[in-house]
Scaffold this active site. Structure first.
Site, PDB file in Angstrom:
ATOM      1  N   HIS A  97       0.838  -1.196   0.000  1.00 38.44           N
ATOM      2  CA  HIS A  97       0.000   0.000   0.000  1.00 38.44           C
ATOM      3  C   HIS A  97       0.874   1.248   0.000  1.00 38.44           C
ATOM      4  O   HIS A  97       1.942   1.267   0.621  1.00 38.44           O
ATOM      5  CB  HIS A  97      -0.898   0.032   1.242  1.00 38.44           C
ATOM      6  CG  HIS A  97      -1.758  -1.177   1.391  1.00 38.44           C
ATOM      7  ND1 HIS A  97      -2.651  -1.587   0.431  1.00 38.44           N
ATOM      8  CD2 HIS A  97      -1.866  -2.076   2.398  1.00 38.44           C
ATOM      9  CE1 HIS A  97      -3.277  -2.680   0.839  1.00 38.44           C
ATOM     10  NE2 HIS A  97      -2.812  -2.997   2.025  1.00 38.44           N
ATOM     11  N   GLU A 115      -1.592  -0.121   8.319  1.00 34.46           N
ATOM     12  CA  GLU A 115      -2.573  -0.986   8.968  1.00 34.46           C
ATOM     13  C   GLU A 115      -1.911  -1.825  10.055  1.00 34.46           C
ATOM     14  O   GLU A 115      -0.678  -1.846  10.196  1.00 34.46           O
ATOM     15  CB  GLU A 115      -3.253  -1.888   7.942  1.00 34.46           C
ATOM     16  CG  GLU A 115      -2.293  -2.804   7.198  1.00 34.46           C
ATOM     17  CD  GLU A 115      -2.939  -3.473   5.991  1.00 34.46           C
ATOM     18  OE1 GLU A 115      -3.788  -4.357   6.198  1.00 34.46           O
ATOM     19  OE2 GLU A 115      -2.580  -3.127   4.858  1.00 34.46           O
ATOM     20  N   HIS A 172       3.266  -7.450   1.841  1.00 36.38           N
ATOM     21  CA  HIS A 172       2.572  -8.297   2.815  1.00 36.38           C
ATOM     22  C   HIS A 172       1.467  -9.114   2.161  1.00 36.38           C
ATOM     23  O   HIS A 172       1.006  -8.810   1.058  1.00 36.38           O
ATOM     24  CB  HIS A 172       1.969  -7.451   3.932  1.00 36.38           C
ATOM     25  CG  HIS A 172       0.883  -6.530   3.458  1.00 36.38           C
ATOM     26  ND1 HIS A 172       1.140  -5.315   2.875  1.00 36.38           N
ATOM     27  CD2 HIS A 172      -0.477  -6.655   3.457  1.00 36.38           C
ATOM     28  CE1 HIS A 172       0.007  -4.722   2.555  1.00 36.38           C
ATOM     29  NE2 HIS A 172      -0.998  -5.521   2.893  1.00 36.38           N
ATOM     30  N   ARG A 192      -1.097  -4.912  -6.256  1.00 39.67           N
ATOM     31  CA  ARG A 192      -0.783  -6.343  -6.193  1.00 39.67           C
ATOM     32  C   ARG A 192       0.547  -6.647  -6.882  1.00 39.67           C
ATOM     33  O   ARG A 192       0.748  -6.328  -8.045  1.00 39.67           O
ATOM     34  CB  ARG A 192      -1.885  -7.169  -6.870  1.00 39.67           C
ATOM     35  CG  ARG A 192      -3.224  -7.125  -6.177  1.00 39.67           C
ATOM     36  CD  ARG A 192      -4.155  -8.203  -6.730  1.00 39.67           C
ATOM     37  NE  ARG A 192      -5.533  -7.972  -6.299  1.00 39.67           N
ATOM     38  CZ  ARG A 192      -6.445  -7.365  -7.039  1.00 39.67           C
ATOM     39  NH1 ARG A 192      -6.142  -6.962  -8.253  1.00 39.67           N
ATOM     40  NH2 ARG A 192      -7.663  -7.177  -6.573  1.00 39.67           N
TER      41      ARG A 192
END
Length: 319
Positions: A97, A115, A172, A192
């Site tokens: 991200h 996150e 991740h 991705r």
């Protein structure tokens, strides 16, 4: 408004999703490939409706726009955090991200995506991908071009109760057999790297974002230092899972039925019940909440009490 905001969950079907959200929480999921429950969200791609009180029927997004007093007059165009429960019946794509700067420049959105994950359940042998083994961006690009995926990605075993911090730029993936609670910046931007040559729900291979992924990745990868201090307050066990730039997350555990937590409130808190049940009492009402419920304690609530045999995750914006 001197009461909590109880929220209706929003569900997202995913090619890797399962049915644990129904089996463990009793949620009315749309299919047996339901991957995400958005429990507290003001995001345009899925915002929760309030199901009680004078704001019943309004969404978190509407309240952020129209009733900022509920959120301590915090500034910003977007509600800052998003809380999810994720059920990974299969491996999620390996992804990354962007940070705020990249998101604003390339996506025109206020937030990137940092996150964190609290592992609610995991099957034996379950693993996460966290980080990579490339020492430079050129080496990262070379390993991606040559599809050296097993050499590139770092795999980490996890079990129930583990906590993982995933700042923006971290390569991740959530592995199959993992159920977790995620607290994140309110962003839905995902690039991705790798998706196992797997078709999406439309039968076509899902889009990859190799150039963006390489540009956004932390190189070399560094594991963040985590400190999880814990203490007790009148029968309440408190554990601070993370305190960082965007959010602070605590785990609160009342040990037995009848224990009561009394709190003064100065800001607003996002609450997720991960185990047990409890009674929540405010100046205006009493509510019974159970595992899987999510609610907001707005800043207009001066004080509240929680009693029961319960474990909750409490998230606060630190913007």
């Amino acid at each position: 408004m001197k009461d909590i905001l109880l929220l209706e969950p929003v569900f997202k079907e995913k090619v890797w999703g399962g049915k644990k959200l129904k089996e463990l929480f009793g949620f009315p999921i749309p299919s047996d490939q339901t991957g995400e429950c958005w429990g507290i969200s003001g995001h345009v791609n899925g915002t929760n409706k309030v199901v009680n009180g004078p704001f019943e029927g309004k969404t978190v997004r509407q309240l952020w726009e129209e009733n900022r007093e509920l959120f301590a007059e915090e500034e910003g165009e977007e509600f800052p955090l998003l809380v999810k429960i994720i059920d990974a019946q299969d491996d999620l794509s390996v992804q990354v991200h962007p940070d705020d700067k990249y998101a604003k420049e390339h996506e025109g959105y206020e937030f990137g995506k940092t996150e964190c994950w609290y592992i609610l359940d995991s099957e034996p042998g379950a693993e996460l991908v966290v980080g990579h083994n490339a020492e430079s961006r050129d080496e990262l690009k070379e390993m991606v071009d040559e599809e050296k995926w097993e050499e590139l990605f770092r795999r980490v075993p996890v079990q129930q109760g583990d906590f993982v911090y995933v700042p923006s730029g971290t390569v991740h993936a959530i592995g199959k057999g993992i159920l977790l609670l995620e607290v994140q910046q309110s962003s839905d931007i995902t690039y991705r790297f790798y998706d196992y040559n797997r078709p999406g729900q439309d039968g076509k291979l899902r889009e990859l974002h190799i150039e963006e992924s390489i540009a956004c990745s932390m190189v070399p990868h560094e594991d963040p230092a985590l400190d999880r201090p814990s203490w007790e307050e009148d029968g309440l066990k408190v554990e601070r899972l993370i305190k960082e730039e965007y959010f602070t997350v605590h785990k609160w555990s009342l040990k037995k039925q009848g224990d009561t937590l009394k709190r003064l409130n100065s800001s607003y808190q996002l609450v997720s019940v991960i185990e047990g049940s409890a009674k929540v009492q405010t100046e205006e009402a009493v509510h019974l909440v159970k595992q899987g419920d999510h609610f907001i304690i707005p800043s207009t609530v001066d004080s509240y009490e929680i009693s029961g045999d319960v474990t909750i995750i409490v998230s606060e914006s630190t913007k």
